[in-house]
Design a protein around this motif. Structure first.
Motif, short mmCIF file in Angstrom:
data_model
loop_
_atom_site.label_atom_id
_atom_site.label_comp_id
_atom_site.label_asym_id
_atom_site.label_seq_id
_atom_site.Cartn_x
_atom_site.Cartn_y
_atom_site.Cartn_z
N SER A 1 0.21 -10.97 -0.27
CA SER A 1 0.41 -9.62 0.27
C SER A 1 1.39 -8.87 -0.63
O SER A 1 2.56 -8.71 -0.29
CB SER A 1 0.94 -9.69 1.70
N LEU B 1 3.22 -5.76 -2.83
CA LEU B 1 3.66 -4.41 -2.53
C LEU B 1 4.06 -3.73 -3.83
O LEU B 1 4.71 -4.33 -4.69
CB LEU B 1 4.87 -4.45 -1.58
N TYR C 1 -0.28 -3.10 -1.43
CA TYR C 1 0.07 -1.96 -0.59
C TYR C 1 0.97 -1.06 -1.42
O TYR C 1 1.90 -1.53 -2.07
CB TYR C 1 0.79 -2.44 0.66
N CYS D 1 1.59 5.26 1.64
CA CYS D 1 1.25 4.17 2.56
C CYS D 1 -0.22 3.79 2.47
O CYS D 1 -0.97 3.85 3.45
CB CYS D 1 1.62 4.56 4.00
N ASP E 1 -3.08 0.93 1.58
CA ASP E 1 -3.34 -0.50 1.50
C ASP E 1 -4.64 -0.73 0.73
O ASP E 1 -5.71 -0.27 1.15
CB ASP E 1 -3.44 -1.08 2.91
N SER F 1 -5.28 3.57 5.00
CA SER F 1 -3.95 4.11 5.26
C SER F 1 -3.67 4.14 6.75
O SER F 1 -4.54 4.53 7.54
CB SER F 1 -3.81 5.53 4.68
N ARG G 1 6.98 -3.74 6.84
CA ARG G 1 6.29 -4.93 6.34
C ARG G 1 7.27 -5.96 5.82
O ARG G 1 7.12 -7.17 6.02
CB ARG G 1 5.29 -4.54 5.26
#
Length: 441
Positions: A92, A94, A119, A324, A326, A334, A344
């Motif tokens: 995951s 970012l 993200y 924002c 993803d 979003s 998160r």
């Protein structure tokens, strides 16, 4: 990937005209610089904030290696390979920051985020989301700052203090400049300030109204009703807004009497509940829309330092949403107002974070997240990152373009040769080390 060679037009000693300053949201592009041996000796037309920004640390004088892993200096190729490995194997990932980066860097970062299914959040999502949601829900009547300069005879600063935060805003755009339809400059303009306390801008205003902070939304809605001609009783106005009814009626009359008005909305308190902050932005947008049934009025914000507007615009162009976003499903999604980077990270759902060009989320980081930081020399944030890549500073050693809060794009002209690769260089080197399948090469 090799680092781009220094541009031939950036000698160590030069006189540079029309440089662009990223120190505040004004993005003044009329700064004259005298550079000797890589140092800025004079920054003509710059405000004190801009002078400090241009005279920031010279990369070669700041302690620290070009690349490090867990705080230990390493060969840049080793650091790039480690960053690529972390991102390629992340469950995951970012991508965060980019609010002080060039539009070209943002485009490269989004390409990397797409490759690894990350993200993406521009700057501080909690602060920007009310503004973005309000614009998506009710729209915004806006204009360029050049149009405000040329036409606005009434200028409103609502909970904003440009004299302190944007020192040249009054001089260049909103209060003092002579325009095509405002030949007298300040003498032909009426400056109105509405705030919770007297500010430096309020001291320069023609008319000031002190606002009850806890009833700002109610004041905006009452003002909307007065502008629309609704017959409100004085006792209702007083009990709802906490203000003198005659003062609010006077304000409504001044706004409606403008030939061309400009309403500059401040960000307000970041700590406000998101729903109320969004409603506040919506109410201001709707007030300006109502005013346009009687006159011409526009709504703008002062803008944040760096390139927030440009970064949001590039993300919207490439992914369909301004923040924002993803990309983990292979296509953009979003959830504005529901999922932010801070939430998160606090939930422990981010295992690898790439932070570009800003200081990220301060002390919000935990040991569950491996951080890759691409930032200028001397920028530190939280614990030692897994990978640290030192980059040149946009507008100082790196060229490109940025976008002002009103949507006008401006060029960046580097004023000295870079001692480190640019943010875009580092991102492209990491992307080159990750194959299209998401594995490292």
């Amino acid at each position: 990937m090799s680092v781009r060679p220094p541009a031939a037009e950036t000698p160590e000693s030069a006189t540079i005209e029309a440089a662009t300053c990223l120190a505040c949201g004004c993005l003044c592009d009329d700064i004259g610089l005298t550079v000797e041996s890589g140092r800025v000796l004079d920054a003509r037309s710059a405000c004190p904030i801009g002078v400090a920004w241009f005279r920031g640390p010279i990369a070669g004088e700041v302690a620290g290696p070009p690349a490090a892993i867990e705080g230990t200096p390493v060969d840049p190729r080793v650091a790039v390979a480690r960053a690529a490995e972390l991102l390629a194997n992340a469950r995951s990932p970012l991508v965060l920051g980019l609010d002080r980066s060039t539009n070209q860097t943002v485009a490269a970062a989004i390409g990397l985020a797409d490759r690894v299914g990350a993200y993406v959040e521009i700057g501080d999502g909690m602060a920007s989301m009310p503004r973005i949601l309000a614009m998506q829900r009710v729209g915004r009547v806006s204009a360029t700052l050049g149009e405000v300069k040329s036409r606005a005879d009434v200028v409103v600063f609502w909970r904003s203090d440009p004299a302190t935060t944007h020192p040249r805003h009054l001089e260049r755009y909103s209060a003092e400049p002579r325009g095509r339809f405002i030949p007298g400059g300040r003498a032909d303009r009426r400056l109105i300030v509405v705030d919770t306390h007297r500010t430096a801008t309020a001291a320069k205003a023609d008319w000031y109204l002190e606002l009850d902070e806890g009833r700002e939304l109610e004041t905006l809605w009452s003002l909307r009703a007065l502008v629309r001609g609704v017959d409100l009783r004085d006792d209702r106005i007083g009990s709802t807004t906490g203000l003198d009814p005659s003062a609010l009626r006077d304000l409504a009359g001044q706004l409606a009497a403008a030939r061309y008005g400009a309403f500059f909305l401040g960000e307000g308190e970041r700590a406000s509940p998101p729903a109320r902050a969004t409603a506040r932005s919506e109410a201001a947008s709707l007030l300006v829309r109502d005013l346009n049934s009687r006159t011409r009025f526009v709504l703008l914000s002062l803008g944040s330092p760096g390139n927030v507007a440009g970064a949001e615009g590039v993300l919207a162009r490439q992914a369909g949403f301004p923040s924002c976003v993803d990309l983990s499903a292979g296509y953009p999604r979003s959830l504005p107002g529901v999922a932010t980077a801070a939430e998160r990270i606090a939930a422990g759902s981010v295992d690898v974070a790439l932070i570009v060009g800003s200081q990220g989320l301060g002390q919000g980081w935990t040991s569950k997240t491996s951080r890759i930081v691409i930032a200028g020399p001397g920028v530190t944030d939280g614990p030692t990152p897994a990978v640290r890549l030192t980059a040149s500073r946009p507008g100082i050693e790196e060229g490109g373009s940025v976008t002002r809060v009103d949507g006008v794009s401006l060029p960046l002209r580097p004023i000295r040769r870079p001692a480190f690769p640019t943010e875009r260089d580092w991102i492209e080197r990491i992307l080159a080390a990750i194959t299209p399948s998401g594995r490292t090469s």
